[in-house]
Write a protein that holds these residues in place. Structure first.
Motif, short mmCIF file in Angstrom:
data_model
loop_
_atom_site.label_atom_id
_atom_site.label_comp_id
_atom_site.label_asym_id
_atom_site.label_seq_id
_atom_site.Cartn_x
_atom_site.Cartn_y
_atom_site.Cartn_z
N LYS A 160 0.85 -1.18 0.00
CA LYS A 160 0.00 0.00 0.00
C LYS A 160 0.89 1.23 0.00
O LYS A 160 1.97 1.23 0.59
CB LYS A 160 -0.91 0.02 1.23
CG LYS A 160 -1.92 -1.12 1.21
CD LYS A 160 -2.81 -1.07 2.43
CE LYS A 160 -3.78 -2.24 2.39
NZ LYS A 160 -4.59 -2.30 3.59
N GLN A 161 0.41 2.29 -0.66
CA GLN A 161 1.16 3.53 -0.70
C GLN A 161 0.22 4.72 -0.60
O GLN A 161 -0.77 4.81 -1.32
CB GLN A 161 1.97 3.64 -1.99
CG GLN A 161 2.83 4.89 -2.04
CD GLN A 161 3.61 5.02 -3.33
OE1 GLN A 161 3.30 4.38 -4.32
NE2 GLN A 161 4.63 5.85 -3.30
N CYS A 162 0.53 5.62 0.33
CA CYS A 162 -0.20 6.87 0.50
C CYS A 162 0.52 7.92 -0.34
O CYS A 162 1.71 8.15 -0.15
CB CYS A 162 -0.21 7.26 1.98
SG CYS A 162 -0.98 8.85 2.31
N ILE A 163 -0.19 8.52 -1.29
CA ILE A 163 0.46 9.50 -2.17
C ILE A 163 -0.32 10.80 -2.25
O ILE A 163 -1.52 10.86 -1.97
CB ILE A 163 0.65 8.94 -3.60
CG1 ILE A 163 -0.71 8.70 -4.27
CG2 ILE A 163 1.49 7.69 -3.60
CD1 ILE A 163 -0.62 8.66 -5.78
N ASP A 164 0.41 11.84 -2.62
CA ASP A 164 -0.18 13.09 -3.10
C ASP A 164 0.65 13.46 -4.32
O ASP A 164 1.55 12.71 -4.72
CB ASP A 164 -0.20 14.18 -2.01
CG ASP A 164 1.18 14.60 -1.53
OD1 ASP A 164 2.21 14.16 -2.11
OD2 ASP A 164 1.24 15.37 -0.56
N ASP A 165 0.36 14.59 -4.95
CA ASP A 165 1.09 14.95 -6.17
C ASP A 165 2.59 15.01 -5.94
O ASP A 165 3.37 14.50 -6.73
CB ASP A 165 0.60 16.29 -6.72
CG ASP A 165 -0.80 16.20 -7.31
OD1 ASP A 165 -1.27 15.07 -7.59
OD2 ASP A 165 -1.43 17.25 -7.50
N CYS A 215 -5.93 8.46 2.46
CA CYS A 215 -4.93 7.81 3.31
C CYS A 215 -5.52 7.67 4.71
O CYS A 215 -6.30 8.50 5.17
CB CYS A 215 -3.65 8.63 3.35
SG CYS A 215 -2.85 8.71 1.72
N ALA A 216 -5.15 6.58 5.39
CA ALA A 216 -5.68 6.28 6.73
C ALA A 216 -5.11 7.27 7.75
O ALA A 216 -4.07 7.89 7.54
CB ALA A 216 -5.32 4.85 7.12
N ALA A 217 -5.80 7.39 8.87
CA ALA A 217 -5.33 8.24 9.97
C ALA A 217 -3.92 7.83 10.35
O ALA A 217 -3.62 6.65 10.46
CB ALA A 217 -6.27 8.13 11.17
N GLY A 218 -3.05 8.79 10.50
CA GLY A 218 -1.66 8.51 10.87
C GLY A 218 -0.73 8.29 9.69
O GLY A 218 0.47 8.30 9.84
#
Length: 164
Positions: A49-54, A140-143
């Motif tokens: 899993k990966q949390c991304i923004d631009d 994205c999940a909390a934290g």
């Protein structure tokens, strides 16, 4: 070896937006993406899993391409999506890969990668085929911070260039 192939597969997915030619791939939608990686050298499917923004998507793309050790030799838009050829040289290790990528980049992406890795000069190449099915999960999940990569074992890896 399995970890190298898995990381190479992750790098291919993360590098989807990188383009050195006039043609460019779309960027992924910001949020949490889950990628299921299957391949000829993996003992079982791996979920990352990966949390991304631009910003972090751009940083991840740059880091995934080996920090200047890799070059994209071809990027072509096709009727089914995109095709990319790339070559990397990191010390004695060299690799080539061909990726066929499809999807809408906002909810799903599929990448089929054929690669050949030579660990040291004079050694036979290790070839592999890998499929990455990535899907947008939601925010994205909390934290979680943009740039967080959650490996199959639960370990969180930060994308280089991001801060907590």
């Amino acid at each position: 070896m399995t970890r190298i192939v898995l990381l190479s597969s992750v790098a291919c997915v993360m590098s989807l937006g990188l383009a050195a030619h006039a043609e460019e791939l779309p960027t992924r939608k910001a949020g949490l993406w889950e990628s299921t990686v299957t391949g000829s050298t993996l003992p079982a499917p791996q979920v990352i899993k990966q949390c991304i923004d631009d910003k972090t998507d751009s940083l991840a793309q740059s880091a995934a391409m080996g920090g200047g050790n890799c070059k994209q030799t071809r990027l072509e838009k096709t009727s089914a999506g995109y095709e990319i050829d790339a070559a990397c040289q990191m010390g004695q290790m060299s690799s080539t890969a061909k990726s066929v990528i499809s999807g809408d980049f906002s909810s799903r992406i599929t990448a089929k990668i054929s690669s050949s890795v030579v660990m040291a000069q004079g050694q036979p190449p290790v070839t592999s085929t890998t499929t990455v099915e990535a899907r947008y999960v939601g925010p994205c999940a909390a934290g979680q911070k943009p740039g967080d990569i959650i490996m199959p074992d639960g370990k969180v890896v930060r994308t280089p260039g991001t801060t907590k």
